[in-house]
Scaffold this motif. Structure first.
Motif, short mmCIF file in Angstrom:
data_model
loop_
_atom_site.label_atom_id
_atom_site.label_comp_id
_atom_site.label_asym_id
_atom_site.label_seq_id
_atom_site.Cartn_x
_atom_site.Cartn_y
_atom_site.Cartn_z
N ILE A 83 0.83 -1.21 0.00
CA ILE A 83 0.00 0.00 0.00
C ILE A 83 0.87 1.26 0.00
CG2 ILE A 83 -1.65 1.33 1.41
CD1 ILE A 83 -3.00 -1.04 0.28
N MET A 84 0.42 2.24 -0.80
CA MET A 84 0.97 3.59 -0.75
C MET A 84 0.00 4.42 0.10
SD MET A 84 3.10 6.05 -1.70
CE MET A 84 3.97 5.62 -3.19
N ASN A 111 3.68 4.29 10.59
CA ASN A 111 4.26 3.87 11.88
C ASN A 111 3.23 3.22 12.78
OD1 ASN A 111 6.78 4.79 11.10
ND2 ASN A 111 6.56 6.77 12.10
N ALA A 112 2.00 3.74 12.78
CA ALA A 112 0.93 3.15 13.59
C ALA A 112 0.63 1.74 13.09
CB ALA A 112 -0.32 4.02 13.55
N ARG A 123 5.99 -3.31 3.30
CA ARG A 123 4.76 -3.38 2.50
C ARG A 123 4.13 -2.01 2.30
NH1 ARG A 123 0.71 -7.39 5.11
NH2 ARG A 123 -0.39 -6.86 3.20
N LEU A 124 4.68 -1.00 2.99
CA LEU A 124 4.06 0.32 3.02
C LEU A 124 5.02 1.38 2.49
CD1 LEU A 124 2.66 0.00 6.66
CD2 LEU A 124 1.43 -0.48 4.54
N LYS A 125 4.49 2.28 1.66
CA LYS A 125 5.23 3.45 1.22
C LYS A 125 4.38 4.66 1.58
CE LYS A 125 7.99 1.64 -2.65
NZ LYS A 125 8.27 0.45 -1.91
N THR A 126 5.01 5.83 1.67
CA THR A 126 4.24 7.02 2.03
C THR A 126 4.55 8.17 1.09
OG1 THR A 126 5.92 7.86 3.55
CG2 THR A 126 4.23 6.40 4.49
N PHE A 152 -5.27 5.35 0.60
CA PHE A 152 -4.53 4.10 0.60
C PHE A 152 -4.66 3.52 -0.81
CE2 PHE A 152 -5.76 4.97 4.87
CZ PHE A 152 -4.66 4.60 5.62
N ILE A 153 -3.53 3.37 -1.50
CA ILE A 153 -3.55 2.91 -2.89
C ILE A 153 -2.73 1.63 -3.00
CG2 ILE A 153 -2.95 3.49 -5.27
CD1 ILE A 153 -3.41 6.47 -4.38
N LYS A 154 -3.32 0.63 -3.62
CA LYS A 154 -2.65 -0.64 -3.80
C LYS A 154 -1.51 -0.45 -4.80
CE LYS A 154 -4.59 -4.16 -6.00
NZ LYS A 154 -5.46 -5.26 -6.36
#
Length: 155
Positions: A83-84, A111-112, A123-126, A152-154
């Protein structure tokens, strides 16, 4: 639509004397809605105004827990989904500080999800768009509230 009123029945109250009435204030109604996992899988995107921050800050408010949990649940069910997380602000304040704030808020959400819900950080980008991508009118209170959102974008 939402119900017009709610009634609370308080049982076993000692009496109906004025001094013993109970007042309940500051109730927030949170909207349920479509299962997040299916929305992300079907649309590849989910946008929420349910993650709230202290004003001008990237500190997440406690009432955001339910929304964060739903997102974490969706990510746990779909272990291959990455997810972005993109933060957005309203147009109040300076453009560049809003851009910075939106990026910091997206990082707080990441972070949460990693620290509180055990989602793997890789798995996460921001990212953050500041006030550059409004979905509503920034001249109204309601519009500003809609623009303060997290996407939240796949990926």
């Amino acid at each position: 639509g939402l119900p017009q009123y709610f009634k609370f029945d308080l049982n076993a109250m000692p009496s109906e004397k004025m001094a013993q009435f109970v007042f309940i204030t500051n109730i927030k109604l949170a909207e349920g809605g479509e299962d997040l996992r299916s929305k992300l899988l079907k649309d590849g995107k989910f946008s929420t105004t349910g993650i709230l921050f202290d004003s001008g800050s990237d500190k997440i408010k406690p009432e955001s827990y339910g929304t964060l949990k739903k997102i974490a649940d969706a990510l746990q069910q779909e272990s291959g989904m990455n997810i972005m997380i993109i933060g957005h602000t309203d147009a109040d304040g300076n453009d560049s500080s809003n851009l910075e704030l939106s990026k910091n808020r997206a990082t707080s959400v990441m972070n949460a999800l990693t620290n509180e819900f055990g989602i793997a950080g890789d798995r996460l980008k921001t990212d953050g768009k500041g006030e550059s991508d409004p979905v509503a009118d920034n001249n109204t209170t309601q519009g500003k509230a809609q623009n303060r959102r997290v996407d939240f974008i796949k990926i």
